[in-house]
Design a protein around this motif. Structure first.
Motif, PDB file in Angstrom:
ATOM      1  N   THR A 148       0.833  -1.204   0.000  1.00 36.53           N
ATOM      2  CA  THR A 148       0.000   0.000   0.000  1.00 36.53           C
ATOM      3  C   THR A 148       0.869   1.255   0.000  1.00 36.53           C
ATOM      4  N   GLU A 172      -2.803   3.543  -3.461  1.00 31.00           N
ATOM      5  CA  GLU A 172      -2.362   2.475  -4.349  1.00 31.00           C
ATOM      6  C   GLU A 172      -2.250   1.190  -3.530  1.00 31.00           C
ATOM      7  N   ASP A 219      -0.395  -2.117  -7.037  1.00 31.84           N
ATOM      8  CA  ASP A 219      -0.393  -1.488  -8.365  1.00 31.84           C
ATOM      9  C   ASP A 219      -1.779  -1.097  -8.880  1.00 31.84           C
ATOM     10  N   GLN A 220      -2.795  -1.113  -8.035  1.00 34.65           N
ATOM     11  CA  GLN A 220      -4.133  -0.659  -8.398  1.00 34.65           C
ATOM     12  C   GLN A 220      -4.398   0.655  -7.656  1.00 34.65           C
ATOM     13  N   TRP A 221      -4.866   1.681  -8.388  1.00 24.68           N
ATOM     14  CA  TRP A 221      -5.098   2.997  -7.802  1.00 24.68           C
ATOM     15  C   TRP A 221      -6.572   3.220  -7.492  1.00 24.68           C
TER      16      TRP A 221
END
Length: 197
Positions: A15, A53, A56-58
């Protein structure tokens, strides 16, 4: 968790939290909550864009206003209300069962102090040189002005945690006395108290 420079890490369990172009030091993260320290780099702005984040996902971006100071007293239950997370001079915890005498000294822990002198370093643990807030710090207890003996970095804690050593005024009534910390022109929220004998 500390990074290779000995500062609070900006990534924890996959994170990261970004305030405009600044990554924040992370205190805690779980599936439902992330606790961070606002980076000093947002000082002087009127607003900031924040997103999280995770692996790797925002997240969606949110915008929040920025203030020069916004003091908040740490409380025992973590809600920002109720019994303050206060220590007596002997480092015992202030509670209704362990109240402080009028005239005694307590150590308050506060966030939102704003810019410091020397300047704050994101995630740095306070050690030899203890930064102090640039704005004036005052405290009332039970509505009575209290003497502040020290207001600055809390030794061993991350930048952004301020310790305020304050004497309980003799005119305060026994029981739960409301504590308000003012930094510059901003005061901490109501509903936080110290137990007075």
């Amino acid at each position: 968790m500390l990074d290779e420079e000995g500062r609070i890490a900006r990534e924890l369990a996959g994170t990261r939290v970004k305030f405009d172009e600044h990554y924040a030091p992370l205190i805690y993260t779980s599936a439902g909550q992330v606790s961070v320290v606002t980076p000093y780099g947002v000082g002087g702005r009127i607003g900031v864009r924040i997103h999280v984040e995770y692996l790797d996902q925002w997240s969606n971006e949110i915008e929040l206003p920025v203030a020069d100071t916004e003091p908040g007293i740490f409380t025992l239950n973590g809600s920002g209300k109720g019994q303050a997370a206060i220590l007596h001079a002997d480092y015992s915890v202030n509670t209704p069962e362990n109240p402080i005498d009028r005239g005694g000294t307590v150590l308050l822990y506060v966030t939102g102090e704003g810019e410091t002198d020397p300047g704050g370093v994101d995630g740095k643990l306070a050690s030899a040189v203890l930064p102090k807030p640039r704005e004036a710090v005052s405290v009332t207890i039970g509505g009575v002005p209290a003497t502040v003996d020290y207001a600055g970095a809390a030794p061993g804690m991350t930048a952004g945690v301020m310790q305020v050593n304050v004497r309980i005024p003799m005119g305060v009534q026994p029981g739960a006395a409301e504590v308000v910390v003012t930094v510059g022109r901003q005061s901490s929220p109501a509903g936080v108290f110290v137990s007075v004998k």
